[in-house]
Scaffold this active site. Structure first.
Site, PDB file in Angstrom:
ATOM      1  N   GLY A  13    -115.803  18.573  31.998  1.00 60.69           N
ATOM      2  CA  GLY A  13    -116.667  17.592  31.311  1.00 60.69           C
ATOM      3  C   GLY A  13    -116.285  16.178  31.702  1.00 60.69           C
ATOM      4  O   GLY A  13    -116.450  15.230  30.936  1.00 60.69           O
ATOM      5  N   GLY A  16    -118.705  13.145  31.381  1.00 59.90           N
ATOM      6  CA  GLY A  16    -119.294  12.886  30.065  1.00 59.90           C
ATOM      7  C   GLY A  16    -118.781  11.599  29.436  1.00 59.90           C
ATOM      8  O   GLY A  16    -117.979  10.870  30.023  1.00 59.90           O
ATOM      9  N   GLN A  17    -119.244  11.351  28.210  1.00 59.23           N
ATOM     10  CA  GLN A  17    -118.882  10.107  27.508  1.00 59.23           C
ATOM     11  C   GLN A  17    -117.362   9.969  27.389  1.00 59.23           C
ATOM     12  O   GLN A  17    -116.793   8.926  27.705  1.00 59.23           O
ATOM     13  CB  GLN A  17    -119.513  10.086  26.109  1.00 59.23           C
ATOM     14  N   ASP A  58    -117.896  26.578  38.055  1.00 58.54           N
ATOM     15  CA  ASP A  58    -118.734  27.285  37.092  1.00 58.54           C
ATOM     16  C   ASP A  58    -117.845  27.716  35.920  1.00 58.54           C
ATOM     17  O   ASP A  58    -117.063  28.664  36.043  1.00 58.54           O
ATOM     18  CB  ASP A  58    -119.378  28.495  37.783  1.00 58.54           C
ATOM     19  N   TYR A 148    -123.686  23.969  17.020  1.00 64.97           N
ATOM     20  CA  TYR A 148    -122.549  23.212  17.564  1.00 64.97           C
ATOM     21  C   TYR A 148    -121.349  23.339  16.617  1.00 64.97           C
ATOM     22  O   TYR A 148    -120.237  23.661  17.039  1.00 64.97           O
ATOM     23  CB  TYR A 148    -122.980  21.750  17.721  1.00 64.97           C
ATOM     24  N   LYS A 152    -117.740  25.167  17.073  1.00 64.53           N
ATOM     25  CA  LYS A 152    -116.453  24.462  16.918  1.00 64.53           C
ATOM     26  C   LYS A 152    -115.553  25.196  15.914  1.00 64.53           C
ATOM     27  O   LYS A 152    -114.340  25.258  16.120  1.00 64.53           O
ATOM     28  CB  LYS A 152    -116.674  23.001  16.493  1.00 64.53           C
ATOM     29  N   ILE A 178    -117.765   9.199  18.533  1.00 64.03           N
ATOM     30  CA  ILE A 178    -117.013   8.300  19.417  1.00 64.03           C
ATOM     31  C   ILE A 178    -117.923   7.181  19.935  1.00 64.03           C
ATOM     32  O   ILE A 178    -119.008   7.442  20.463  1.00 64.03           O
ATOM     33  CB  ILE A 178    -116.393   9.079  20.608  1.00 64.03           C
TER      34      ILE A 178
END
Ligand code: NAD
Length: 325
Positions: A13, A16-17, A58, A148, A152, A178
């Site tokens: 990731g 990502g942000q 992957d 989601y 988690k 965030i």
């Protein structure tokens, strides 16, 4: 007690942000060639590409992860790739497959190759409407309403299991929303707290997708990076839990954030048009009790609302003036 230190790191990731900034921070600390960035579809920034190795892997395939881990002699994985809360509701099946499938594969590779450590972020999305919403304690009801959040909670339990069963040193925090100025967030419910800054600077107005009185726990990126690295560098004897540590930064309403921005940009106007994300926001805590993280590994945030807003506006205004926003 393990005295080994992290030397070769893999970050999933990484475009990502959070991953985009965490990878660069880790490269500063551990050396560019020692931190391998793993990407997916999004094109990596020039800085990310030039500062160290970049690989496409992957994450649905354990073999692909194992191959890259062996190739670079990786001892530590920061596994950040995920589908977030709002996007997850559009395709729950894909969210579950990535969030849980990739975590399982990473933990299996860590177990088989006896990796030193794994970081995997949980989220305030583990909480739900039946959780106490103010100063949410570490140990509490975890019955979320989003796929989601469900992924988690399941992920936290899986991490805990891999620690007690196999001794995999996997560490986790429940990140709040965030806020950052480098890469835009990728489909979460707290994205408005970033978008509002971009719109305030570019257009002096913003239409917010949650109500003005919506209060959610947030954190500024420098604190997020510090918490992540502090947790991972803490001596194993200090880490008492391997599910997800509560982590608090700043709690404020959307209206309070708009008012703080107005102090810097007086013409700024914010409207409120709640959409489906309001319901998700209403099911999450307003503030978090992170006393356990303070006690165990000494966590303490630096930024409050005033300091975060001032820094965000300074950084984004500079980029806007240079035509790079
Ligand atoms: P993001 O959406 O900005 O980035 C997610 C990354 O996952 C991207 O780099 C994307 O390329 C990658 N990805 C998506 N689908 C993939 C696939 N099928 N295969 C491989 N990679 C794939 O997310 P972020 O905000 O940087 O979040 C990073 C982690 O932190 C996630 O686990 C997220 O749940 C957690 N988190 C984030 C926040 C937040 O406010 N940003 C809050 C709580 C928890």
């Amino acid at each position: 007690m393990s005295t080994k230190v992290m030397k070769k790191i893999l970050v999933t990731g990484s475009t990502g942000q959070i991953g985009s900034e965490l990878t660069l921070e880790l490269r500063k600390k551990y050396g560019g060639k020692n931190v391998v960035a793993v990407g997916h579809k999004r094109q990596p920034s020039e800085t990310l590409q030039k500062s160290g190795p970049f690989e496409r892997v992957d994450l649905g395939s354990e073999e692909s992860i194992e191959k890259v881990v062996r190739q670079y002699d990786i001892d530590t994985i920061y596994h950040l790739a995920a589908v977030l809360s709002a996007t997850g509701e559009e395709n729950p099946q894909a969210a579950w497959a990535l969030n849980i499938g990739s975590l399982y594969n990473v933990l299996e590779v860590a177990r088989k190759l006896k990796l030193l450590r794994v970081f995997w972020p949980s989220s305030i999305a583990v909480f739900g409407p039946s959780t106490p919403r103010i100063n949410t304690p570490q140990e509490t009801v975890l019955i979320p309403r989003t796929i989601y959040g469900v992924s988690k909670v399941a992920g936290e339990l899986l991490c805990h299991y891999y620690f007690i069963k196999y001794g995999v040193d996997v560490r986790s925090v429940r990140y709040p929303g965030i806020i950052s100025s480098e890469v835009l967030p990728g489909g979460g419910t707290t994205d408005y707290a970033v978008a509002i800054f971009y719109e305030a600077i570019q257009n002096k107005r913003y239409t917010c997708f949650v109500r003005e009185d919506t209060v959610l726990p947030m954190m500024y990126m420098p604190d997020c990076l510090k918490a992540t690295i502090d947790l991972m560098e803490a001596d194993p004897s200090r880490i008492k839990r391997h599910d997800g540590y509560n982590l608090a930064g700043i709690s404020f309403s959307a209206g309070e954030l708009a008012a703080e921005i107005k102090k810097h940009i007086p013409e700024f106007k914010c409207e409120y048009k709640p959409d489906f994300r309001q319901k998700i926001a209403d099911s999450w805590p307003m503030s978090i009790d992170d006393g356990v993280a303070h006690k165990d590994w000494g966590w303490k945030p630096t930024y409050d609302l005033t300091a975060m807003t001032k820094d965000m506006i300074a950084k984004l205004s500079k980029r806007f003036a240079e035509g790079k926003l």
